[in-house]
Design an enzyme around this catalytic site. Structure first.
Site, PDB file in Angstrom:
ATOM      1  N   CYS A  93       0.837  -1.198   0.000  1.00 58.58           N
ATOM      2  CA  CYS A  93       0.000   0.000   0.000  1.00 58.58           C
ATOM      3  C   CYS A  93       0.881   1.261   0.000  1.00 58.58           C
ATOM      4  CB  CYS A  93      -0.968  -0.030   1.174  1.00 58.58           C
ATOM      5  SG  CYS A  93      -2.354   1.121   1.018  1.00 58.58           S
ATOM      6  N   TYR A  94       0.958   1.999   1.116  1.00 60.49           N
ATOM      7  CA  TYR A  94       1.856   3.157   1.181  1.00 60.49           C
ATOM      8  C   TYR A  94       3.280   2.737   0.838  1.00 60.49           C
ATOM      9  CZ  TYR A  94       4.289   7.241   3.143  1.00 60.49           C
ATOM     10  OH  TYR A  94       5.080   8.360   3.314  1.00 60.49           O
ATOM     11  N   HIS A 181      -3.555  -5.294   0.642  1.00 59.39           N
ATOM     12  CA  HIS A 181      -3.009  -5.731   1.939  1.00 59.39           C
ATOM     13  C   HIS A 181      -3.046  -7.261   2.038  1.00 59.39           C
ATOM     14  CE1 HIS A 181      -2.582  -1.846   4.068  1.00 59.39           C
ATOM     15  NE2 HIS A 181      -3.540  -1.454   3.230  1.00 59.39           N
ATOM     16  N   GLU A 183      -1.701  -9.064   4.207  1.00 64.21           N
ATOM     17  CA  GLU A 183      -1.581  -9.524   5.592  1.00 64.21           C
ATOM     18  C   GLU A 183      -2.918  -9.759   6.285  1.00 64.21           C
ATOM     19  OE1 GLU A 183      -1.208  -4.933   5.847  1.00 64.21           O
ATOM     20  OE2 GLU A 183      -0.862  -6.561   4.408  1.00 64.21           O
ATOM     21  N   ASP A 240       2.036 -15.277  30.730  1.00 64.97           N
ATOM     22  CA  ASP A 240       3.273 -14.605  30.339  1.00 64.97           C
ATOM     23  C   ASP A 240       4.353 -14.741  31.408  1.00 64.97           C
ATOM     24  OD1 ASP A 240       1.726 -13.832  28.191  1.00 64.97           O
ATOM     25  OD2 ASP A 240       1.334 -11.834  28.987  1.00 64.97           O
TER      26      ASP A 240
END
Length: 535
Positions: A93-94, A181, A183, A240
């Protein structure tokens, strides 16, 4: 003591790494997730990072999308040294527009902007490396500008009805671009495109896995800590900190000391449950420090969420340093025992990404407890072995290390705890309301068999009162907000669609069993634009 307080895992020095430069797209983190899914390691940095600051040479570079126009005077551009790296570069894109603009192409506002799905037509007259094995397909578009003039030596590899340069490449210079995109999950063949680039074009090794991560990370921890020094660990009982603690214990054994700080804003019976899990099941040395009065005292009168996070972060470190000094005195006369120099934290990659923006502090969404809020003069050096991992990778790591599924799939709990689930001043009575409501909420979710389907669920207390009726009496009590989301990486999330009868039962139990609450609401906001936590 080191000048840099964060002893960061230099995983990029151990695995072939794809460098992702973020130009501000809401999808950038998804690029990293997609690439890691097929065993290639990658790291994400702000688009304006100086390549001289990197500790590795990437196998390839991906330029993300972004909200700016490349032709504007104040638009972001990468370090010019990127074009001299001699590695393949993919622009999305960009990023495509940046590649084209830099190499003499022209970018203009589109006559017709493209948002949503678009039909991509492959150029049959050019054999594209990037689109190898891909036929005409549908991809996700999100752009108002587009390439209007192709740079010299570039070829068009795909088009859409409104974008004549939907994909381009210069094979000789290994420059590739796509206006869409790949992704996002809506782009069905996007995974194949990204794999073509990273594995075939960049020839990055597909050896990134949690098994290989364990081996390299244990070695790195041992090299960092040395044969004598001691480590104290920030544990909470969440996946975590528990996985981080188990990893540290595997690396240095009895020289790791897990510390659980009761900050007064934890879930009901949290300390007792965590102590049982870590000591009896995982055989980890654990000390429980009750500092609840200290935390709640400092939080008195504070309503700003950022101040809450800073107070909790700073107090947290102070308590740990005090406990480290106590332990150091205990071991100072023990033969062969080293100093307590390091603090373990379970910081994850989404924490790092959300706390850093290429636009500067003004664009920061919120300060994460594990990233911001640390004392400038703290005496302990940080070790953050999970800093480069996404949540699903941490769960996979825990599974490989033999941690029970019940703990691995436990919903995350923020470092500041219930303090950021109480909108307004944090008091012991307010904490008790949230604890009781949250316990009921989670109990009913588990009974309904929905716990594993939900990524995170909790109860929050709103700073408002509502009129109610109980029996023949009028009440004026507080409001509980329930939150439940589905997500894979905690960077984006959708609210969970409960069956109405379950919500009805949960609401009834909370109102009837939790004093001080007479109304329950359900949060139906997605991330973005909302965040998962209320503060």
């Amino acid at each position: 003591m080191t000048a840099d307080k964060s002893l960061k895992t230099d995983v990029s020095e151990l695995f072939d790494t794809i460098l992702i430069l973020d130009f501000g797209s809401q999808y950038t983190h998804l690029i990293a997730r997609r690439i890691r899914e097929f065993g290639v390691y990658c790291e994400l940095f702000a688009c304006n990072i100086k390549l001289s600051d990197l500790h590795f040479k990437p196998k390839g570079v991906i330029l993300s999308g972004g909200p700016n126009s490349v032709y504007d005077a104040d638009s972001p551009h990468p370090d010019p040294a990127i074009w001299e790296l001699g590695v393949p570069i993919l622009g999305i894109c960009y990023g495509l527009q940046e590649i084209a603009w830099h190499h003499g192409g022209k970018v203009d506002p589109s006559d017709k902007a493209e948002y949503g799905q678009a039909k991509i037509t492959i150029n049959p007259d050019y054999e594209s490396q990037l689109l190898k094995g891909i036929d005409d397909f549908t991809m996700w578009m999100s752009h108002g500008d587009q390439l209007s003039s192709l740079p010299a030596s570039f070829k068009v590899t795909a088009t859409t009805p409104t974008a004549p340069f939907a994909a381009i490449e210069d094979h000789e210079r290994q420059l590739y671009g796509c206006q869409f995109h790949p992704e996002v999950t809506h782009s069905k063949q996007g995974h194949r495109l990204l794999k073509n680039f990273t594995v075939d074009i960049c020839q990055a090794s597909t050896n990134w896995s949690m098994k290989s991560f364990i081996e390299t990370e244990i070695e790195r921890i041992r090299n960092t800590v040395g044969p004598h020094d001691q480590v104290i660990g920030a544990v909470s009982g969440g996946v975590d900190s528990t996985v981080a603690a188990k990893l540290m214990s595997e690396a240095i054994g009895d020289r790791f000391h897990a510390i659980l700080v009761d900050n007064g804003v934890m879930r009901m019976d949290e300390c007792k449950n965590v102590e049982k899990i870590l000591t009896q099941h995982l055989k980890i040395n654990l000390t429980v420090v009750d500092a609840s009065e200290q935390f709640l005292g400092r939080l008195a009168g504070v309503t700003d969420p950022e101040k809450k996070r800073k107070i909790i972060g700073n107090t947290f470190i102070e308590v740990f340093e005090a406990e480290a000094e106590r332990l150091e005195k205990k071991f100072e006369n023990v033969a062969g025992a080293g100093k307590f120099k390091y603090l373990l934290q379970g910081t994850l990659y989404p924490d790092v990404i959300e706390s850093i923006s290429f636009k500067g502090p003004s664009a920061t969404i919120k300060t994460h407890h594990n990233v911001g809020g640390l004392l400038e003069n703290m005496k302990l050096d940080l070790i953050e072995p999970l800093r480069e991992l996404f949540k699903d990778e941490v769960r996979a790591l825990g599974s490989v290390m033999g941690i029970d599924d019940e703990l691995i799939w436990r919903h995350p709990f923020p470092g500041p705890g219930i303090a950021i689930r109480i909108l307004g001043e944090v008091t012991r009575s307010q904490v008790e309301i949230v604890q009781r409501a949250d316990k009921i909420y989670i109990e009913e979710i588990k009974k309904a068999g929905l716990y594993r389907k939900i990524s995170q669920a909790y109860a929050a207390l709103l700073p408002v009162r509502a009129v109610g009726v109980m029996g023949d009496n009028r009440t004026y009590e507080q409001v509980i907000a329930l939150r439940a989301v589905e997500t894979t990486d905690f960077m984006t999330a959708d609210w969970f669609e409960f069956p109405y009868d379950i919500l009805k039962h949960i609401s009834s139990r909370i109102i009837n069993e939790v004093p001080g609450c007479n109304r329950v609401v359900y949060d139906v906001s997605s991330k973005p634009p909302a965040t998962i936590e209320w503060e």
